[in-house]
Motif scaffolding. Structure first.
Motif, mmCIF file in Angstrom:
data_model
loop_
_atom_site.group_PDB
_atom_site.id
_atom_site.type_symbol
_atom_site.label_atom_id
_atom_site.label_comp_id
_atom_site.label_asym_id
_atom_site.label_seq_id
_atom_site.Cartn_x
_atom_site.Cartn_y
_atom_site.Cartn_z
ATOM 1 N N ASP A 188 72.980 -15.351 -29.253
ATOM 2 C CA ASP A 188 71.815 -14.461 -29.205
ATOM 3 C C ASP A 188 70.675 -15.114 -28.422
ATOM 4 O OD1 ASP A 188 73.156 -12.590 -30.706
ATOM 5 O OD2 ASP A 188 72.193 -13.108 -32.597
ATOM 6 N N GLN A 189 70.401 -16.366 -28.696
ATOM 7 C CA GLN A 189 69.326 -17.057 -27.995
ATOM 8 C C GLN A 189 69.662 -17.261 -26.526
ATOM 9 O OE1 GLN A 189 68.196 -20.693 -29.950
ATOM 10 N NE2 GLN A 189 67.331 -19.648 -31.733
ATOM 11 N N ARG A 190 70.895 -17.616 -26.255
ATOM 12 C CA ARG A 190 71.301 -17.832 -24.871
ATOM 13 C C ARG A 190 71.220 -16.535 -24.072
ATOM 14 N NH1 ARG A 190 76.560 -21.799 -25.036
ATOM 15 N NH2 ARG A 190 76.476 -21.376 -22.806
ATOM 16 N N PHE A 191 71.638 -15.441 -24.684
ATOM 17 C CA PHE A 191 71.578 -14.144 -24.008
ATOM 18 C C PHE A 191 70.133 -13.757 -23.727
ATOM 19 C CE2 PHE A 191 71.415 -9.466 -24.040
ATOM 20 C CZ PHE A 191 72.363 -9.180 -23.071
ATOM 21 N N ALA A 192 69.263 -13.946 -24.716
ATOM 22 C CA ALA A 192 67.854 -13.591 -24.557
ATOM 23 C C ALA A 192 67.207 -14.387 -23.429
ATOM 24 C CB ALA A 192 67.102 -13.814 -25.865
#
Length: 209
Positions: A188-192
């Motif tokens: 989730d953080q990497r995608f954001a």
């Protein structure tokens, strides 16, 4: 009662979840529907057309209720997040979509929603269309990697990390120092982060035009 096209696609999606993309064959699909394989060709001339239909079904609930009261950046982010979630709902969902080239209602609606969002921000037709493809390509590549590293994969990540560290320590200092981040599976953080970089790029390009 005759088999409907939507029913064929839904059963194909069930096979996808059970067997993965390689397991979705016209023969297995016909067996699951309890019909002769030749009957499938009434709806789909070949497997590519079937994949196009599956890709369209993947996008069925995407960009239906984009938050109009938000700034364009948040609307674009919202659509990208929904595309990712839609692909993650099904095994090999990103691979199904990546192999599709059909013109269909749901795919067209999602693409149009992204282009409209960028156009409202001030992008011309080239930036809004090519930019929308760039967002889609980012989501596709990200989800393919995410699904490949899912819980049902057979990759020994501990062994992979040990090999990475050993090689990085021979002369790749930046890779060595970034190992914790490289092997961080907070998708989730990497995608954001990646999405934020794309949006900042759009802002910069629109401001220059």
């Amino acid at each position: 009662m005759a088999i409907q096209k939507e029913q064929v696609i839904q059963v194909a999606m069930d096979l996808l979840d059970e067997l993965g993309i390689e397991g979705v064959t016209m023969r297995k699909l016909a067996q699951a529907l309890d019909i002769k394989a030749a009957s499938l060709y009434w709806h789909f001339a070949n497997k590519q057309e079937l994949m196009d239909g599956m890709a369209d079904m993947l996008m069925e609930n995407v960009a239906r209720k984009a938050p109009r009261h938000h700034q364009w950046e948040e609307r674009l982010r919202h659509i990208a997040v929904e595309i990712r979630r839609a692909m993650l709902k099904h095994r090999d969902g990103a691979r199904v979509f990546a192999g599709s080239y059909g013109v269909a209602e749901n795919v067209m609606r999602v693409g149009n929603a992204m282009m409209a969002t960028l156009a409202e921000a001030g992008a011309n037709t080239r930036l809004s269309s090519w930019g929308s493809f760039s967002v889609l390509y980012y989501v596709l590549g990200f989800v393919m990697e995410e699904q490949a590293l899912g819980t049902d994969n057979d990759i020994d990540m501990d062994a992979r990390r040990a090999a990475f560290m050993a090689l990085a320590n021979t002369g790749y200092p930046h890779a060595y120092e970034a190992a914790d981040d490289i092997f961080n599976h907070n998708f989730d953080q990497r995608f954001a982060l990646g999405l934020d970089l794309l949006i900042r790029g759009f802002k910069s390009r629109i401001a220059e035009s």
